[in-house]
Scaffold this active site. Structure first.
Site, PDB file in Angstrom:
ATOM      1  N   ASN A 126       0.818  -1.213   0.000  1.00 36.98           N
ATOM      2  CA  ASN A 126       0.000   0.000   0.000  1.00 36.98           C
ATOM      3  C   ASN A 126       0.849   1.258   0.000  1.00 36.98           C
ATOM      4  OD1 ASN A 126       0.535  -0.982   2.642  1.00 36.98           O
ATOM      5  ND2 ASN A 126      -1.108   0.226   3.524  1.00 36.98           N
ATOM      6  N   GLU A 144       0.364   5.329   0.638  1.00 37.53           N
ATOM      7  CA  GLU A 144      -0.565   6.339   1.166  1.00 37.53           C
ATOM      8  C   GLU A 144      -0.202   7.736   0.685  1.00 37.53           C
ATOM      9  OE1 GLU A 144      -0.760   5.611   5.401  1.00 37.53           O
ATOM     10  OE2 GLU A 144      -1.893   3.750   5.069  1.00 37.53           O
ATOM     11  N   ALA A 162      -1.025  12.183   1.611  1.00 38.36           N
ATOM     12  CA  ALA A 162      -1.561  13.173   2.546  1.00 38.36           C
ATOM     13  C   ALA A 162      -3.019  13.494   2.218  1.00 38.36           C
ATOM     14  CB  ALA A 162      -0.712  14.436   2.514  1.00 38.36           C
ATOM     15  N   TYR A 167      -5.823  11.691   1.644  1.00 36.83           N
ATOM     16  CA  TYR A 167      -6.053  10.266   1.898  1.00 36.83           C
ATOM     17  C   TYR A 167      -6.563   9.399   0.737  1.00 36.83           C
ATOM     18  CZ  TYR A 167      -5.068  10.723   6.916  1.00 36.83           C
ATOM     19  OH  TYR A 167      -4.466  10.909   8.136  1.00 36.83           O
ATOM     20  N   CYS A 222      -4.495   0.668  -2.058  1.00 42.25           N
ATOM     21  CA  CYS A 222      -4.242  -0.571  -1.315  1.00 42.25           C
ATOM     22  C   CYS A 222      -3.228  -1.450  -2.042  1.00 42.25           C
ATOM     23  CB  CYS A 222      -5.532  -1.373  -1.176  1.00 42.25           C
ATOM     24  SG  CYS A 222      -6.789  -0.614  -0.163  1.00 42.25           S
ATOM     25  N   GLU A 273      -3.416  -4.580  -2.714  1.00 46.94           N
ATOM     26  CA  GLU A 273      -4.020  -5.515  -3.676  1.00 46.94           C
ATOM     27  C   GLU A 273      -4.222  -4.860  -5.037  1.00 46.94           C
ATOM     28  OE1 GLU A 273      -4.953  -4.852  -0.622  1.00 46.94           O
ATOM     29  OE2 GLU A 273      -6.061  -6.497   0.312  1.00 46.94           O
ATOM     30  N   CYS A 331     -10.293  -4.889   1.140  1.00 45.21           N
ATOM     31  CA  CYS A 331     -11.440  -3.987   1.316  1.00 45.21           C
ATOM     32  C   CYS A 331     -12.433  -4.211   0.168  1.00 45.21           C
ATOM     33  CB  CYS A 331     -10.965  -2.529   1.348  1.00 45.21           C
ATOM     34  SG  CYS A 331     -10.478  -1.897  -0.264  1.00 45.21           S
ATOM     35  N   CYS A 388     -11.187  -3.311  -3.376  1.00 53.22           N
ATOM     36  CA  CYS A 388     -10.230  -4.292  -3.906  1.00 53.22           C
ATOM     37  C   CYS A 388     -10.952  -5.568  -4.343  1.00 53.22           C
ATOM     38  CB  CYS A 388      -9.156  -4.614  -2.876  1.00 53.22           C
ATOM     39  SG  CYS A 388      -7.972  -3.264  -2.665  1.00 53.22           S
TER      40      CYS A 388
HETATM   41  N1  THU Z   1      -5.074  -1.520   3.065  1.00 50.06           N
HETATM   42  C1  THU Z   1      -4.565  -2.327   2.092  1.00 50.06           C
HETATM   43  O1  THU Z   1      -3.558  -2.004   1.463  1.00 50.06           O
HETATM   44  N2  THU Z   1      -5.196  -3.495   1.849  1.00 50.06           N
HETATM   45  C2  THU Z   1      -6.232  -3.990   2.570  1.00 50.06           C
HETATM   46  O2  THU Z   1      -6.682  -5.085   2.317  1.00 50.06           O
HETATM   47  C3  THU Z   1      -6.818  -3.183   3.653  1.00 50.06           C
HETATM   48  C4  THU Z   1      -6.283  -1.820   3.795  1.00 50.06           C
HETATM   49  C5  THU Z   1      -4.349  -0.287   3.378  1.00 50.06           C
HETATM   50  C6  THU Z   1      -4.992   1.003   2.962  1.00 50.06           C
HETATM   51  C7  THU Z   1      -4.349   1.981   3.911  1.00 50.06           C
HETATM   52  O3  THU Z   1      -3.075   2.354   3.392  1.00 50.06           O
HETATM   53  C8  THU Z   1      -4.110   1.159   5.165  1.00 50.06           C
HETATM   54  O4  THU Z   1      -4.180  -0.196   4.781  1.00 50.06           O
HETATM   55  C9  THU Z   1      -5.108   1.415   6.268  1.00 50.06           C
HETATM   56  O5  THU Z   1      -6.410   1.304   5.811  1.00 50.06           O
END
Ligand code: THU
Length: 165
Positions: A62, A64, A66, A68, A73, A75, A113, A116
């Site tokens: 993942n 990230e 600023a 959001y 993710c 996946e 999530c 994904c």
């Molecule tokens: N996240 C993922 O990369 N994959 C998942 O299956 C669940 C959530 C990430 C998104 C964000 O960077 C962090 O986890 C918190 O939600």
């Protein structure tokens, strides 16, 4: 009024060595990929490893931002990369692992999530395959044999083809 039950069969493994070798390898690669995730805001690092038809393994983590919603993710990053670089190869399996803020493996099994899941579904439909999914929980790994198992009553292209109101 009628009711019906939607059944999901989930396989559970107590340790990674219980898995067939090629899937155990995917878990190890997903754990490694999580280490390089960019997560200054959540501190929750996720790694994904994909097995392609040819045996090639693609990983992602993942990223990230600023602002959001601009991040993504693990996946989706791995899947979009695989499909962009190897458009002729189906993804046949995916492993997802998490790492806590302290850098240790996350023993709460990580599941994709909703967004994904939708992207995994698109990959299954695009290539006409089921994607084996492995969710790492360190000492407990869970698996389903298609994203449809964790995305029942899903939205797919058939709705578009049927047309709107
Ligand atoms: N996240 C993922 O990369 N994959 C998942 O299956 C669940 C959530 C990430 C998104 C964000 O960077 C962090 O986890 C918190 O939600």
């Amino acid at each position: 009024m009628r009711e019906f039950v939607i059944k999901t069969v989930v396989s559970e493994f107590d340790f990674v060595e219980e898995l067939p070798a090629k899937y155990a390898e995917l878990i190890f690669q997903a754990r490694d990929a999580a280490v390089a995730a960019y997560t200054p805001y959540s501190g929750f690092r996720v790694g994904t490893a994909l097995l392609l038809q040819s045996g090639r393994i693609i990983t992602g983590n993942n990223q990230e931002n600023a602002a959001y919603p601009s991040g993504n993710c693990a996946e989706r990053i791995a899947l979009f990369y695989a499909n962009s670089q190897f458009p002729d190869e189906a993804v046949t399996a995916m492993a997802v692992s998490g790492i806590n803020k302290d850098g240790k493996i996350n023993y709460n099994t990580v599941y994709p999530c909703g967004a994904c899941r939708q992207v995994i579904l698109e990959a299954e439909i695009r290539y006409g395959v089921n994607i084996m999914l492995y969710f790492d929980g360190g000492s407990r790994i869970r698996s389903v044999s298609s994203v449809r198992d964790i995305l029942p009553l899903c939205f797919d292209q058939s709705a578009l083809l049927r047309g709107g109101a």
